[in-house]
Design an enzyme around this catalytic site. Structure first.
Site, PDB file in Angstrom:
ATOM      1  N   THR A   1       4.134  -0.907   9.105  1.00 31.58           N
ATOM      2  CA  THR A   1       3.503  -2.060   9.738  1.00 31.58           C
ATOM      3  C   THR A   1       4.522  -3.191   9.857  1.00 31.58           C
ATOM      4  OG1 THR A   1       2.844  -3.134   7.657  1.00 31.58           O
ATOM      5  CG2 THR A   1       1.297  -1.542   8.636  1.00 31.58           C
ATOM      6  N   ASP A   2       4.281  -4.077  10.804  1.00 28.08           N
ATOM      7  CA  ASP A   2       4.991  -5.351  10.808  1.00 28.08           C
ATOM      8  C   ASP A   2       4.419  -6.198   9.679  1.00 28.08           C
ATOM      9  OD1 ASP A   2       6.707  -7.379  11.495  1.00 28.08           O
ATOM     10  OD2 ASP A   2       6.025  -7.576  13.561  1.00 28.08           O
ATOM     11  N   TRP A   3       4.939  -7.405   9.525  1.00 31.72           N
ATOM     12  CA  TRP A   3       4.679  -8.182   8.313  1.00 31.72           C
ATOM     13  C   TRP A   3       3.242  -8.665   8.156  1.00 31.72           C
ATOM     14  CZ3 TRP A   3       8.645  -5.832   7.526  1.00 31.72           C
ATOM     15  CH2 TRP A   3       9.583  -6.130   6.549  1.00 31.72           C
TER      16      TRP A   3
END
Length: 204
Positions: free
Chosen positions: A153-155
Site C-alpha cells: 500500500t501507499d502510506w
C-alpha cells in the site's frame, strides 16, 4: 524525453547500483500513472500520457533496477492522476477505459518487466479504495495477469484489515502499517473473517 527504452534501462541499472551502495533492497519506483492533467503535482515522477510509452519505459526501467537484485515497485496502481484530496476522491472508469488506458502500463510491468512489487494508490477506483479493491488487485492483476509479487500500500491507502486482506493487499506500509499490525489482522484470522490460507499466500 527521447523515448529511449535503452536509456531507461541504463537509468534503472544505475538506480539499482545506488540502492545497493546504501544497503537498500526495494526502490519505490517507477511511478507509472498517466499524465492526464497538468495540475498533478507528481507528474515529474510519471512516464508520460501514453499507456504504451509509459509501459515500455517502465519495463526497461524495472529490468535495469532488478538486474542488481533490487526490487522495483510499480507505483501507484491505478489512475492516481491528481494530488488534491487523493485519499478521498474516486477515479470512476468503465472497464474498457480502465484496461486499455490506465491499467496497461501495470500489466506490462507485471508481464514483461516481472516487477517484484507494486504499490496501490491512495485514491479510490469506482468508489472503492484501491487497496480494498478486489476486482483490481486480485481478480485482474493477480488472477488474470498473473502478478505474483508483493502488493504494497501507499502510506495512507488502506483502512481496514479485512477488505484489504481479501482484496489482494499483501503488506501495509507507512501511516497504514497499523491496518495489518496492532493485532488487527491476527484477530480477523482468529475470528474466521480472513482465511489462514490467505495469510500463507501473502507470506509466500
Amino acid at each position: 524525453c527521447t523515448w529511449d527504452v535503452e536509456a531507461a534501462r541504463q537509468y534503472g541499472k544505475l538506480l539499482g547500483e545506488e540502492m545497493l551502495a546504501v544497503q537498500k533492497q526495494v526502490l519505490f519506483a517507477p511511478m507509472i500513472n498517466l499524465v492526464r492533467t497538468p495540475l498533478n503535482g507528481r507528474n515529474f515522477e510519471n512516464l508520460g500520457e501514453d499507456p504504451m510509452l509509459a509501459g515500455s519505459i517502465a519495463v526497461a526501467y524495472i529490468q535495469g533496477v532488478q538486474a542488481n537484485r533490487v526490487a522495483a515497485c510499480a507505483c501507484l496502481i491505478v489512475a492516481n492522476d491528481y494530488e488534491e484530496n487523493r485519499h478521498y476522491t474516486s477515479s470512476n472508469l468503465d472497464e474498457r477505459t480502465l484496461r486499455e488506458v490506465h491499467l496497461l502500463p501495470y500489466e506490462m510491468a507485471a508481464r514483461d518487466g516481472r516487477v517484484w512489487t507494486m504499490m496501490s494508490s491512495n485514491s479510490l477506483l469506482n468508489g472503492v479504495h484501491c487497496a480494498h479493491n478486489g476486482h483490481l488487485l486480485q481478480e485482474i492483476m493477480k488472477d488474470e495477469v498473473g502478478y505474483d509479487g508483493v502488493m504494497l500500500t501507499d502510506w495512507r491507502a488502506a483502512y481496514d484489515p479485512i477488505p484489504a486482506a481479501l482484496a489482494g493487499t499483501d503488506m501495509t506500509t507507512g501511516f497504514c502499517a497499523y491496518v495489518f499490525g496492532d493485532g488487527r489482522l491476527l484477530q480477523a484470522v482468529k475470528e474466521g473473517q480472513v482465511p489462514e490460507s490467505l495469510i500463507d499466500e501473502k507470506a509466500r
